[in-house]
Design an enzyme around this catalytic site. Structure first.
Site, PDB file in Angstrom:
ATOM      1  CE  LYS A 264       0.876   0.955   4.530  1.00  0.00           C
ATOM      2  NZ  LYS A 264       1.565   2.181   5.024  1.00  0.00           N
TER       3      LYS A 264
ATOM      4  N   PRO B  11       8.992  -4.040  -0.821  1.00  0.00           N
ATOM      5  CG  PRO B  11       9.868  -2.074  -1.745  1.00  0.00           C
ATOM      6  CD  PRO B  11       8.624  -2.917  -1.717  1.00  0.00           C
ATOM      7  CB  VAL B  12      12.131  -5.990   3.784  1.00  0.00           C
ATOM      8  CG1 VAL B  12      12.195  -6.225   5.293  1.00  0.00           C
ATOM      9  CG2 VAL B  12      11.771  -7.285   3.058  1.00  0.00           C
TER      10      VAL B  12
ATOM     11  N   GLY C 174       9.946  -0.886   4.186  1.00  0.00           N
ATOM     12  CA  GLY C 174       9.887   0.196   3.211  1.00  0.00           C
ATOM     13  C   GLY C 174       8.719   1.138   3.382  1.00  0.00           C
ATOM     14  N   GLY C 175       7.903   0.955   4.434  1.00  0.00           N
ATOM     15  CA  GLY C 175       6.756   1.821   4.633  1.00  0.00           C
ATOM     16  C   GLY C 175       5.578   1.491   3.749  1.00  0.00           C
TER      17      GLY C 175
ATOM     18  N   GLY D  58       3.884  -1.664   4.043  1.00  0.00           N
ATOM     19  CA  GLY D  58       3.035  -2.676   4.656  1.00  0.00           C
ATOM     20  C   GLY D  58       3.253  -4.089   4.157  1.00  0.00           C
ATOM     21  N   GLY D  59       4.471  -4.429   3.740  1.00  0.00           N
ATOM     22  CA  GLY D  59       4.717  -5.778   3.236  1.00  0.00           C
ATOM     23  C   GLY D  59       4.505  -6.855   4.292  1.00  0.00           C
ATOM     24  N   GLY D  60       5.014  -6.634   5.504  1.00  0.00           N
ATOM     25  CA  GLY D  60       4.812  -7.612   6.569  1.00  0.00           C
ATOM     26  C   GLY D  60       3.351  -7.755   6.923  1.00  0.00           C
TER      27      GLY D  60
ATOM     28  CG  ASP E 128      -0.106  -0.446   8.075  1.00  0.00           C
ATOM     29  OD1 ASP E 128      -0.936   0.435   8.364  1.00  0.00           O
ATOM     30  OD2 ASP E 128       1.088  -0.207   7.835  1.00  0.00           O
TER      31      ASP E 128
END
Length: 311
Positions: free
Chosen positions: A18, A104-105, A107-108, A110-112, A146
C-alpha cells in the site's frame, strides 16, 4: 484427524502493498501510541503466501527484494497469523508457510502486514475454519494497524490507530512510481523522531484528533490525479527525511522527471510518486532506472488478500 490422514493441499494467496495517500498523526498518547487519520491505497505490488499442513509452524521466505532481515521464527507476523487461525479452528497440527516477497522490506508499504493478511486468508481456507470477513478483520487488528487494510484492499480511510477502516469512494485508476531503498527505516524510530521534532517546536501545531483533508477524498472520487497531487500529505515524511535527507532529493528528482507529486510512503524509506497516467509513470520509472536507481511503475486501487489457487 492426524496429519498423515490429511489430503495433500496447498492454498495460495496474494496480498498487496500500500501507499499512504494521506497520513496525519496525532500527539503521542500516554501508552506510547498515536491516533492517526490515513487514506490507504492498495497497489499492484504483491506478497505471495502459500500454506500447507505440517507438524509444526514454520515459514520459508524468498523474494524479488532483499529478505535478509525477515525473521523466520515465531516472531514472523505471518506465522503469528497462522497460529491465530489454527487456534480458532482447534487444529491440532501445524502449518508451513512459503512467503515470496515483492514489497520492499521495512519500506513503509506494509509488506509484513500483507504477509499476515495473506496468511489469515490462506489458513482459514486450508483448515476450512469458516471465519467470516468480520472475524478475520478482528484477528488482523490484533496483529498490527496495517493488517486489516491488507485484508480489505482498495482505497480506505483509517482512523484510531489506523485499523478502524471505512472504504473510500475512489473511481478509476491512479498510477504511481515507487522508488525503494535498500536501507530500511524503523517505524518506531520514525515516530520517535516526529515526537522529538514536535517537542522541540521544529514543527507543529498538531491536532489531538487527526482527520482526513476532505479535498483528498474529493480528488479520489473524481479520480483526479492532478487535484490529488495538490493535497497528498504525510506527517511522518518530515521525520523520515530528517533521518534520511536523501529521500527529499528523490522526491525532487521524481517531480523533475515528470511526476505530479511525491511523498514518502508511510514511515519510509520508499518514495511514492503520483503520475498523470500509465504512460507518464512508465516514463518516470525509466528515468530513474536509466540513472541506475530501481523504480517500479504500479497502479491502484487493487483488491486486498485473495485466494488465487488451491492445489
Amino acid at each position: 484427524m492426524t496429519l498423515a490422514e490429511q489430503p495433500p493441499r496447498r492454498v495460495h494467496v496474494r496480498a498487496p502493498g500500500k501507499v499512504n495517500v494521506f497520513f496525519e498523526v496525532g500527539p503521542v498518547e500516554p501508552d506510547g501510541y498515536h491516533r492517526v487519520a490515513s487514506v490507504y491505497q492498495a497497489v499492484s505490488l504483491y506478497e505471495e503466501v502459500s500454506a500447507v499442513h505440517a507438524d509444526g509452524f514454520t515459514v520459508a521466505v524468498t523474494g524479488d527484494v532483499d529478505v535478509s532481515g525477515v525473521p523466520t521464527d515465531d516472531t514472523n507476523l505471518a506465522v503469528r497469523a497462522a497460529r491465530l487461525v489454527a487456534e480458532h479452528a482447534e487444529w491440532p497440527g501445524g502449518i508451513h508457510l512459503d512467503v515470496h516477497k515483492g514489497v520492499p522490506v521495512a519500506g513503509g508499504m506494509g509488506g509484513g502486514s500483507a504477509d499476515a493478511a495473506a496468511a489469515l486468508v490462506a489458513v482459514n481456507e486450508l483448515l476450512g475454519a469458516g471465519l467470516t470477513g468480520t472475524a478475520l478483520h478482528a484477528l488482523a487488528a490484533t496483529l498490527g494497524a496495517d493488517v486489516p487494510f491488507a485484508l480489505l484492499g482498495g482505497t480506505a480511510v483509517g482512523t484510531g490507530r489506523g485499523d478502524e477502516l471505512a472504504p473510500a469512494l475512489a473511481r478509476g485508476r491512479l498510477d504511481w512510481v515507487l522508488v525503494p531503498d535498500a536501507e530500511g527505516l524503523s517505524t518506531p524510530q520514525v515516530y520517535g523522531t516526529l515526537d522529538d521534532l514536535r517537542a522541540a517546536a521544529d514543527i507543529g501545531p498538531v491536532r489531538r484528533i487527526p482527520s482526513v483533508d476532505p479535498r483528498v477524498l474529493q480528488a479520489l472520487r473524481r479520480s483526479d490525479a492532478a487535484a490529488l497531487a495538490e493535497v497528498v500529505s504525510n506527517d511522518l515524511q518530515v521525520a523520515a527525511i530528517h533521518r534520511r535527507p536523501d529521500l527529499g532529493a528523490v522526491i525532487a528528482q521524481g517531480v523533475a522527471h515528470g511526476a505530479l507529486a511525491g511523498i514518502v510512503s508511510g514511515s519510509g524509506p520508499t518514495v511514492a510518486l503520483l503520475c498523470a497516467d500509465a504512460a507518464a509513470a512508465a516514463s518516470v520509472a525509466r528515468a530513474f532506472v536509466d540513472r541506475g536507481r530501481a523504480a517500479l511503475a504500479v497502479h491502484g486501487a487493487v483488491p486486498g488478500a485473495r485466494v488465487v489457487a488451491v492445489d
